[in-house]
Design a protein around this motif. Structure first.
Motif, short mmCIF file in Angstrom:
data_model
loop_
_atom_site.label_atom_id
_atom_site.label_comp_id
_atom_site.label_asym_id
_atom_site.label_seq_id
_atom_site.Cartn_x
_atom_site.Cartn_y
_atom_site.Cartn_z
N LEU A 123 54.48 58.06 49.81
CA LEU A 123 53.33 58.96 49.84
C LEU A 123 53.75 60.29 50.45
N ASN A 280 43.10 51.77 54.05
CA ASN A 280 43.73 52.70 53.11
C ASN A 280 43.44 54.16 53.49
N THR A 281 42.26 54.40 54.05
CA THR A 281 41.94 55.75 54.51
C THR A 281 42.84 56.14 55.69
N LYS A 284 46.22 56.98 54.29
CA LYS A 284 46.18 58.28 53.61
C LYS A 284 46.24 59.43 54.61
N ASN A 285 45.55 59.31 55.73
CA ASN A 285 45.46 60.39 56.70
C ASN A 285 46.60 60.42 57.70
N ARG A 470 53.47 47.54 51.26
CA ARG A 470 52.54 47.58 50.12
C ARG A 470 53.05 46.68 49.00
#
Length: 474
Positions: A123, A280-281, A284-285, A470
């Motif tokens: 990511l 997941n948030t 992401k952050n 993951r």
């Protein structure tokens, strides 16, 4: 595995997701074929004539020459046939396995003979990251060594992650109501050890590779840190249960911590969706230079946007306020940094070279835990001495066993039983009372509530973050 928040008086450092198509690796190679042709004999073609005169002799000589020519031609053809004939292939040795078994017992070394394992999800940090000065972890700043850019370290992490993926896939596809928690826990742990190719029964073996902490199987209002242990009443998984499955795998001390939640009743789907979304948030952050408070705020917003209806009553999904995500150190499941699931004023930044367990817990209860009955596991305190000389000799012997087999990795009583230890309870209590071992209890929300957990391990690398654990399951 969830950690208690630092401001809680009971702060503790506690540890921590097919069936595969069953396939036995058959013997390779082809059967040895039968000869399809044989060598021919050349024959001389005579006409039965006699040697009565010279003409006959000449004729006979001509016939002999012709016969020799035929014979030589036949011999050459046979020789050519011999040269062109394909020899049957030798029988090949037993082919290496290409599929995992069910339950998982094929060592990962057989499935990945090159020693290279799948990379985690890559990511980007985003465009803002490129324009800022990078914050680097203390070890990176001091020595310049970057373990997350070291191929050997990455191979260890990716191997541990692949073990976790294969074992948890088997759990997700085979575990069902009616099974005991002991059978589920031992199945997970046996699978991890088999895939690592390390039984962990000799001193030092478990420090090379093994479980990162005892397998957590927390049901319903037990939010975290329950594992079946000797002497406890056997628990059978029920159709209406919500079970958090939390286990870790380490290779050379590099721990992959990942968890997921299983339910068998669609009633709880929204609860699981809320917590999965929150995790997941958080992933992401998260990133280099990101303030922990910003990650926490995003997690809370995501989770609280859900509600769940259970037996006609609607419940908001609440973040569990006194648990948090955490960074991971080598051989230590919990480092110094924590990531709460609610808004806070923590301005600490995530840094390059750090490893984080991004996890969230959501509950239909109060969203605050209390200690439950029993002990989940034990771990050496941060200031534990190299040697002890306690009045209780069994405690001294037990301490030596713990140091040799677990070091700073959290363990449980089942692991001591597996090593053949007996009559160790007094020694454990002595080590705990002297502050040498920390004892971790189950963490409970109010009776009648339900809770869920999802978790992944991420590596904050130089150019990107890698969600090492993951898989295709979540």
């Amino acid at each position: 595995m969830g950690s208690k928040t630092p401001d809680d008086e009971r702060h503790m450092y506690q540890d921590r997701d097919d069936p595969f198509t069953a396939s036995s690796s058959g013997t390779g190679g082809e059967q040895r074929g039968a000869h399809l042709a044989r060598d021919g004999d050349g024959c001389m073609a005579g006409d039965g004539g006699t040697n009565d005169d010279d003409d006959d002799d000449d004729d006979d000589a001509a016939r002999v020459d012709a016969a020799l020519t035929v014979t030589n031609s036949a011999g050459s053809a046979d020789a050519s046939k011999k040269k062109k004939r394909k020899r049957p292939k030798k029988k090949k040795s037993k082919a290496s396995a290409t599929k995992q078994s069910s339950p998982p017992r094929v060592p990962l070394a057989d499935l990945f003979p090159s020693g290279k394992y799948p990379e985690g999800e890559r990511l980007s940090y985003g465009s803002a990251f490129e324009t800022t000065t990078r914050a680097r972890a203390l070890g990176v700043r001091r020595g310049g060594y970057r373990p997350l850019e070291d191929d050997a370290v990455l191979d260890d992490y990716r191997k541990a992650a692949e073990v976790h993926r294969q074992v948890r896939r088997w759990v997700q596809q085979t575990v069902e109501p009616g099974q005991t928690l002991t059978a589920i826990a031992t199945g997970i742990e046996d699978g991890v050890r088999a895939l690592l190719g390390n039984p962990g029964l000799e001193p030092g073996q478990s420090l090379k590779a093994g479980l990162g902490f005892p397998t957590g199987l927390a049901l319903n209002n037990c939010v975290a840190h329950y594992t079946p242990n000797p002497g406890q009443k056997e628990v059978v998984l029920q159709q209406q249960d919500v079970m958090k499955v939390d286990f870790g795998v380490h290779v050379n001390g590099w721990i992959v911590d990942s968890a997921f939640t299983m339910s068998f009743d669609p009633t709880y789907d929204d609860l699981l969706a809320a917590v999965r979304d929150a995790t997941n948030t958080g992933i992401k952050n998260a990133g280099v230079d990101v303030r922990i408070s910003d990650v926490s705020a995003a997690i809370q917003e995501a989770m609280e946007s859900y509600e769940v209806e259970i037996r006609g009553k609607v419940f908001p999904v609440k973040p569990v306020r006194d648990l948090c995500g955490h960074d991971i150190k080598r051989y230590r499941i919990h480092g110094e940094k924590t990531i709460p699931f609610v808004k806070n004023s923590n301005q600490t930044k995530m840094e390059e070279g750090e490893v984080f367990a991004i996890e969230t817990f959501g509950s239909t209860g109060r969203g605050v835990t209390r200690n439950g009955d029993g002990i989940y596991g034990y771990g050496l305190s941060h200031d534990a001495p190299a040697h002890v000389a306690l009045p209780l000799s069994s405690a001294n012997r037990l301490y030596k066993t713990i140091k040799e087999n677990f070091g700073t990795i959290v363990f449980c009583r089942r692991y001591l039983d597996r090593l053949g230890c007996d009559r160790y309870l007094a020694g454990l209590n002595c080590l705990v009372s002297n502050g040498i071992l920390d004892a971790h209890q189950p963490l409970m929300d109010v009776a009648g509530s339900y809770s869920a957990q999802f978790e992944h391990t991420i590596l904050l690398r130089e150019s990107h973050k890698e969600v090492i654990s993951r898989g295709d399951d979540y």
